[in-house]
Scaffold this active site. Structure first.
Site, PDB file in Angstrom:
ATOM      1  CG  HIS A  17      -0.343  -0.171   2.514  1.00  0.00           C
ATOM      2  ND1 HIS A  17       0.491   0.785   3.056  1.00  0.00           N
ATOM      3  CD2 HIS A  17      -0.381  -1.189   3.421  1.00  0.00           C
ATOM      4  CE1 HIS A  17       0.908   0.382   4.242  1.00  0.00           C
ATOM      5  NE2 HIS A  17       0.406  -0.831   4.486  1.00  0.00           N
ATOM      6  CG  HIS A  20       4.170  -1.427   2.398  1.00  0.00           C
ATOM      7  ND1 HIS A  20       2.909  -1.939   2.259  1.00  0.00           N
ATOM      8  CD2 HIS A  20       4.636  -1.893   3.579  1.00  0.00           C
ATOM      9  CE1 HIS A  20       2.627  -2.697   3.317  1.00  0.00           C
ATOM     10  NE2 HIS A  20       3.661  -2.680   4.134  1.00  0.00           N
ATOM     11  CB  CYS A 125      -1.545  -7.816  19.279  1.00  0.00           C
ATOM     12  SG  CYS A 125      -2.272  -7.392  17.671  1.00  0.00           S
ATOM     13  CB  CYS A 128       1.598  -6.781  16.982  1.00  0.00           C
ATOM     14  SG  CYS A 128       0.662  -5.281  17.007  1.00  0.00           S
ATOM     15  CB  CYS A 143      -3.793  -4.423  19.609  1.00  0.00           C
ATOM     16  SG  CYS A 143      -2.349  -3.853  18.696  1.00  0.00           S
ATOM     17  CG  HIS A 146      -3.217  -4.211  14.619  1.00  0.00           C
ATOM     18  ND1 HIS A 146      -2.037  -4.635  15.186  1.00  0.00           N
ATOM     19  CD2 HIS A 146      -2.951  -3.972  13.318  1.00  0.00           C
ATOM     20  CE1 HIS A 146      -1.100  -4.675  14.250  1.00  0.00           C
ATOM     21  NE2 HIS A 146      -1.627  -4.278  13.119  1.00  0.00           N
ATOM     22  CE  LYS A 296      -3.781   2.156  11.569  1.00  0.00           C
ATOM     23  NZ  LYS A 296      -3.602   1.067  10.814  1.00  0.00           N
ATOM     24  CE  LYS A 299      -8.322  -1.720  -0.128  1.00  0.00           C
ATOM     25  NZ  LYS A 299      -7.276  -2.606   0.321  1.00  0.00           N
TER      26      LYS A 299
HETATM   27  O1  ME8 Z   1       6.160  -3.635  10.318  1.00  0.00           O
HETATM   28  N1  ME8 Z   1       2.426   5.345   6.543  1.00  0.00           N
HETATM   29  O2  ME8 Z   1       5.884  -4.604   8.226  1.00  0.00           O
HETATM   30  P1  ME8 Z   1       4.692  -3.726   7.646  1.00  0.00           P
HETATM   31  C1  ME8 Z   1       3.759   5.268   6.581  1.00  0.00           C
HETATM   32  N2  ME8 Z   1       7.403  -6.601   8.854  1.00  0.00           N
HETATM   33  N3  ME8 Z   1       4.442   4.129   6.758  1.00  0.00           N
HETATM   34  C2  ME8 Z   1       3.741   3.003   6.914  1.00  0.00           C
HETATM   35  C3  ME8 Z   1       2.326   2.995   6.878  1.00  0.00           C
HETATM   36  C4  ME8 Z   1       1.664   4.252   6.680  1.00  0.00           C
HETATM   37  N4  ME8 Z   1       0.336   4.372   6.613  1.00  0.00           N
HETATM   38  N5  ME8 Z   1       1.918   1.724   7.078  1.00  0.00           N
HETATM   39  C5  ME8 Z   1       3.044   0.963   7.211  1.00  0.00           C
HETATM   40  C6  ME8 Z   1       6.418  -4.497   9.491  1.00  0.00           C
HETATM   41  N6  ME8 Z   1       4.135   1.734   7.112  1.00  0.00           N
HETATM   42  C7  ME8 Z   1       7.499  -5.521   9.768  1.00  0.00           C
HETATM   43  C8  ME8 Z   1       8.846  -4.823   9.697  1.00  0.00           C
HETATM   44  S1  ME8 Z   1      11.525  -4.863   9.741  1.00  0.00           S
HETATM   45  C9  ME8 Z   1      12.710  -5.885  10.290  1.00  0.00           C
HETATM   46  C10 ME8 Z   1      10.024  -5.735   9.950  1.00  0.00           C
HETATM   47  C11 ME8 Z   1       5.540   1.310   7.247  1.00  0.00           C
HETATM   48  O3  ME8 Z   1       4.432  -4.316   6.304  1.00  0.00           O
HETATM   49  C12 ME8 Z   1       5.805   0.687   8.608  1.00  0.00           C
HETATM   50  O4  ME8 Z   1       5.981   1.688   9.576  1.00  0.00           O
HETATM   51  O5  ME8 Z   1       3.588  -3.616   8.610  1.00  0.00           O
HETATM   52  C13 ME8 Z   1       7.063  -0.110   8.344  1.00  0.00           C
HETATM   53  O6  ME8 Z   1       8.214   0.687   8.485  1.00  0.00           O
HETATM   54  C14 ME8 Z   1       6.881  -0.555   6.887  1.00  0.00           C
HETATM   55  O7  ME8 Z   1       5.836   0.268   6.336  1.00  0.00           O
HETATM   56  C15 ME8 Z   1       6.495  -2.023   6.751  1.00  0.00           C
HETATM   57  O8  ME8 Z   1       5.323  -2.254   7.498  1.00  0.00           O
END
Ligand code: ME8
Length: 501
Positions: A17, A20, A125, A128, A143, A146, A296, A299
């Site tokens: 999304h 990422h 959670c 998480c 949580c 979440h 936040k 959807k």
């Molecule tokens: O946390 N705005 O994975 P993830 C900005 N697998 N950044 C965002 C965001 C948003 N709305 N939503 C997510 C994980 N992110 C773990 C990490 S690292 C060894 C393991 C950012 O898929 C989030 O803060 O939930 C994180 O840095 C990255 O996307 C991956 O999130």
């Protein structure tokens, strides 16, 4: 100098999304900038594939965890070139070499005496994949991230003696105030440590979807330790037949979102110390993208901005620019398609794009498409003095939006210069030829230098423009305003940011 930069690795329980994309783009800007400066850059991103969230999502869809991981990892991997993200490797934590290296490192932690077996009970959670400590749990046992009910869980785990690193972590933070940036997450992590660290569980007995604990094969490692280690393991196999660890470790920069601060700034340095591995230099923590309504993105609220929606409508460079321009990097910010359109029209099309078109059109019209070799305007140059150094200093601290603002002030300065000099009037009288030469040489070189500075933010359009200006190089040496026009032959340029319906 080697410069190793990473993003967090994404969970594969869902598709990529905008959050990422945001993190990958921001990290890419720093990586590209460091390459411009001639650093030996390695840029890593990838996917986090083990643990409860993925196992649960796969179960819900009636597929094996690896099947789900394969589908979503492919989407994340394909997204990177679409975003013009220049990662050097894409790690999947299901890579066999990663798994073997995780076992090797954590065996060392065990051999060094930092593990023990104990009973863990706590509020957990499942999304998480983390137990929550009492003071972070929301009313009603929810949580904090979440907002779903936590479950009371008990199991025999291997524990990591995090508490043994209390003093070492305090010292790390006290001696390296730039270990975590910006200041706010630094203070948050420092105060978490100050409250006294408790040991954390290192393994899971019930879960099968993970990396086996080599000294106790009934357990798999807790997904967070498996995931964090990606930053280290990737270097050992990213280049077949070559181990890049000595060349790039320790990492210069981990870029992460604020929700995973504790893992990266407390657990991660502690586990590295326990294994006898050098610590990364900096962790940069960015904020969250929110829906246009400031809530936040979700959807069900209908406030989600999809990366492809923006790329299809305005192009990838516009998405990159918009995200770093509209949301001050480090803070949270609301994003929406209307705001994209406004920035696109007001800044990309009318300011930078228009400056580029006008400059090239005037060079073609008044000087047969050749940049005059005249001296550039000293007074104008003075407004660019020190800019490249200031940008570099800001980018050393991942101050991406501030650096972009400084550059943009000069885009506006050049547009004002066009109005002040009015080359179309100068061109009417041959007596003004020298002034027109100076004006056009200054504009051409100003646009060129700004495009070098903007290159990490908008790689495709700046390259297109630099090509048209007959000055291809994006090296940092070209970020300064030159004292003289370069005599290059320019070529006509299609609008970089055309009007969109
Ligand atoms: O946390 N705005 O994975 P993830 C900005 N697998 N950044 C965002 C965001 C948003 N709305 N939503 C997510 C994980 N992110 C773990 C990490 S690292 C060894 C393991 C950012 O898929 C989030 O803060 O939930 C994180 O840095 C990255 O996307 C991956 O999130």
């Amino acid at each position: 100098m080697s410069f190793y930069i990473t993003t967090a690795i994404s969970y594969v329980n869902g598709a990529p999304h905008l959050g990422h994309a945001y993190e990958a783009i921001a990290t890419d800007v720093i990586a590209r900038h460091m390459r411009q400066r001639g650093e030996d850059v390695f840029f890593l991103t990838g996917t986090d594939e083990h643990g409860e969230p993925v196992a649960d999502a796969a179960r819900a869809q009636g597929v094996e965890p690896l099947e789900l991981a394969d589908i979503n990892a492919a989407r994340f991997k394909a997204l990177m070139p679409q975003l013009e993200v220049s990662n050097d490797f894409f790690i999947r934590t299901t890579d066999e070499q990663h798994e073997l290296k995780v076992q090797e490192v954590l065996q060392k932690v065990h051999d060094n005496g930092y593990t023990y077996k104990g009973l863990y009970e706590g509020w957990y959670c499942p999304r998480c994949a983390d137990f929550k400590v009492e003071n972070e749990i929301l009313d009603g046992n929810l949580c904090p991230i979440h907002e779903i009910p936590l479950t009371r869980e008990q199991e025999e785990n291997w524990f990591f003696r995090l508490s043994a690193f209390q003093e070492a972590l305090e010292q790390l933070f006290d001696e390296h105030p730039d270990f975590v940036m910006p200041a706010r997450p630094f203070n948050e992590a420092r105060s978490f440590i100050g409250q006294g660290l408790q040991d954390v569980s290192l393994s899971r007995a019930r879960l099968k979807w993970g990396i086996t604990v080599p000294w106790d094969p009934d357990h798999v490692f807790y997904v967070w330790f498996d995931a964090l280690l990606n930053y280290y393991t990737a270097l050992s196999y990213a280049r077949p037949g070559e181990d890049l660890t000595d060349r790039y470790w320790p990492a210069s920069y981990h870029v992460i979102g604020k929700d995973i601060l504790k893992f990266h700034t407390i657990f991660w340095p502690a586990i590295l110390m326990a294994a006898g591995i050098a610590l990364p230099h900096h962790v940069y923590v960015h904020g969250f993208l929110l829906g246009a309504d400031g809530r936040k993105m979700s959807k069900s609220l209908g406030n989600v901005l999809e990366p492809f929606e923006v790329m299809d409508a305005y192009g990838t460079d516009a998405l990159r620019f918009y995200l770093l321009r509209d949301v001050a990097f480090g803070g949270d910010g609301a994003v929406g398609i209307d705001a994209v359109r406004k920035r696109y029209e007001a800044e990309l099309a009318n300011e930078y794009g228009n400056l580029a078109s006008r400059t090239i059109a005037m060079l073609i019209r008044y000087r047969d498409g050749v940049v005059p070799t005249a001296e550039t305007d000293r007074a104008l140059q003075a407004d660019f003095d020190g800019l490249a150094d200031e940008v570099a200093t800001l980018l050393n601290r991942a101050e991406l939006s501030q650096a972009l603002e400084l550059i943009w002030q000069r885009v506006r300065r050049l547009n004002r210069y066009v109005e002040e000099r009015a080359p179309w009037q100068l061109a009417r009288d041959p007596a003004n030829a020298a002034t027109l030469d100076e004006t056009l040489a200054s504009l051409a070189d100003g646009v060129r230098a700004l495009s070098v500075l903007l290159h990490p933010y908008m790689p495709a359009s700046t390259e297109q423009l630099l090509d048209a200006l007959g000055a291809r190089s994006t090296d940092w040496s070209g970020a300064e305003f030159a004292e003289q026009g370069n005599g290059a032959t320019v070529a006509a340029l299609e609008p970089l940011f055309p009007k969109r319906a």
